[in-house]
Motif scaffolding. Structure first.
Motif, short mmCIF file in Angstrom:
data_model
loop_
_atom_site.label_atom_id
_atom_site.label_comp_id
_atom_site.label_asym_id
_atom_site.label_seq_id
_atom_site.Cartn_x
_atom_site.Cartn_y
_atom_site.Cartn_z
N TYR A 35 0.85 -1.19 0.00
CA TYR A 35 0.00 0.00 0.00
C TYR A 35 0.89 1.24 0.00
N GLN A 37 0.78 5.32 1.11
CA GLN A 37 0.03 6.31 1.88
C GLN A 37 0.62 7.69 1.65
N SER A 38 -0.18 8.58 1.10
CA SER A 38 0.24 9.97 0.90
C SER A 38 -0.82 10.88 1.49
N LEU A 39 -0.45 12.13 1.71
CA LEU A 39 -1.38 13.07 2.34
C LEU A 39 -2.61 13.31 1.48
N ASP A 40 -2.41 13.42 0.16
CA ASP A 40 -3.55 13.76 -0.68
C ASP A 40 -4.38 12.54 -1.09
N GLN A 41 -3.77 11.38 -1.22
CA GLN A 41 -4.49 10.18 -1.70
C GLN A 41 -4.88 9.21 -0.59
N GLY A 42 -4.35 9.39 0.60
CA GLY A 42 -4.64 8.44 1.67
C GLY A 42 -3.92 7.13 1.44
N LEU A 43 -4.46 6.06 2.01
CA LEU A 43 -3.85 4.73 1.93
C LEU A 43 -4.45 4.00 0.73
N PHE A 45 -4.21 0.79 -2.14
CA PHE A 45 -3.73 -0.55 -2.45
C PHE A 45 -2.95 -0.53 -3.76
N LEU A 88 4.64 7.17 2.28
CA LEU A 88 4.88 6.01 3.13
C LEU A 88 4.43 4.77 2.38
N PHE A 90 3.58 0.85 2.81
CA PHE A 90 3.32 -0.19 3.80
C PHE A 90 3.20 -1.54 3.13
N PHE A 108 -0.22 -4.98 9.31
CA PHE A 108 0.63 -4.02 8.63
C PHE A 108 2.00 -3.91 9.29
N LYS B 2 -14.75 9.42 -4.61
CA LYS B 2 -14.04 8.28 -4.05
C LYS B 2 -15.06 7.21 -3.64
N PRO B 44 -0.89 0.92 10.36
CA PRO B 44 -2.27 0.74 10.86
C PRO B 44 -2.40 -0.60 11.60
N LEU B 100 -8.03 -4.08 0.15
CA LEU B 100 -8.79 -3.19 1.02
C LEU B 100 -8.87 -1.80 0.40
N PHE B 102 -9.58 2.00 1.54
CA PHE B 102 -9.57 2.79 2.77
C PHE B 102 -10.24 4.15 2.60
N GLN B 104 -10.13 8.19 3.97
CA GLN B 104 -9.01 9.13 4.10
C GLN B 104 -8.41 9.12 5.50
#
Lengths: 117, 112
Positions: A35, A37-43, A45, A88, A90, A108, B2, B44, B100, B102, B104
């Motif tokens: 996965y 994880q960025s601030l604008d796109q979130g987490l 897959f 990030l 993961f 995770f 989204k 997480p 998964l 997610f 935000q």
């Protein structure tokens, strides 16, 4: 501690470079997920492997590739890096990779923080 | 739009308050619903896992799923400063293997 390990913890590199992120799943888990994880796109897959085979693909760029080795560890390769790849990353693992039809927990790792300058 | 929408907050509450966190989704194929907690600079960790509609309680945490409204909630009772974290809802379909999707994430701070 989830039992999932990721190396390195931090990575700083320049645009255009290539890096490899490594993940070791929990003992007994056959499936590995990546996965971003960025601030604008979130987490989000990226990709899933199950016992060495690619199982599902998400929003993974063509510049990115992954594989799972016979010992079940996995590597995520990121090439021709751009500033926007800073994020990030993961890795998660689970026992059966969603094939059991029931509830299945993904555990995770601590993540690799990538900074592209 | 989204597939999963979650108010990012931030949400700030006093210790002992009841916290309500919510997500809405658009994909009718989602069958498994999860809440993850993420502390700063950590991965997480799973808090709650629910299949289909209904309620599930675990200590101070209650998860609710309303598939008819495509709406899920997490309630935290008697909130503690140690609950300060980002809470992520996550979902997957029955045939999507383990992928998964997610929300935000909602940043929660519980003040002593």
């Amino acid at each position: 501690d989830s039992g999932v390990t990721q190396t390195p913890k931090h990575l700083i590199t320049a645009t255009g470079q290539r890096v490899t992120l490594r993940c070791s799943p929990r003992s007994g888990d056959l499936s590995v997920y990546w996965y971003q994880q960025s601030l604008d796109q979130g987490l989000q897959f990226l990709i899933q492997y199950y016992n060495g085979e690619e199982r599902a693909k998400g929003n993974i760029l063509e510049r990115f590739s992954a594989q799972q080795f016979p010992d079940l560890h996995s590597e995520l390769n990121l090439s021709s890096l751009e500033l926007g790849d800073s994020a990030l990353y993961f890795c998660a693992s689970s026992v059966a990779g969603g094939t059991s039809g029931g509830q299945e927990t993904q555990y995770f790792g601590p993540g690799t923080r990538l900074l592209v300058l | 739009q989204k597939e999963v929408e979650q108010d990012p907050g931030p949400l700030s509450v006093p210790e002992g308050a009841i916290v309500s966190l919510n997500c809405t989704y658009s994909n009718s194929a989602f069958q498994y619903f999860m809440w993850y907690r993420q502390y700063s600079r950590k991965g997480p960790e799973l808090l709650m896992y629910t299949y289909s509609s209904g309620n599930k309680e675990d200590g101070r945490f209650t998860a609710q799923v309303d598939k008819s409204s495509k709406y899920i909630s997490l309630f935290i009772r008697d909130s503690q400063p140690s609950d300060s974290a980002t809470y992520l809802c996550a979902m997957r379909g029955g045939t999507s293997y383990g992928k998964l999707t997610f929300g935000q994430g909602t940043i929660l701070t519980v003040h002593p």
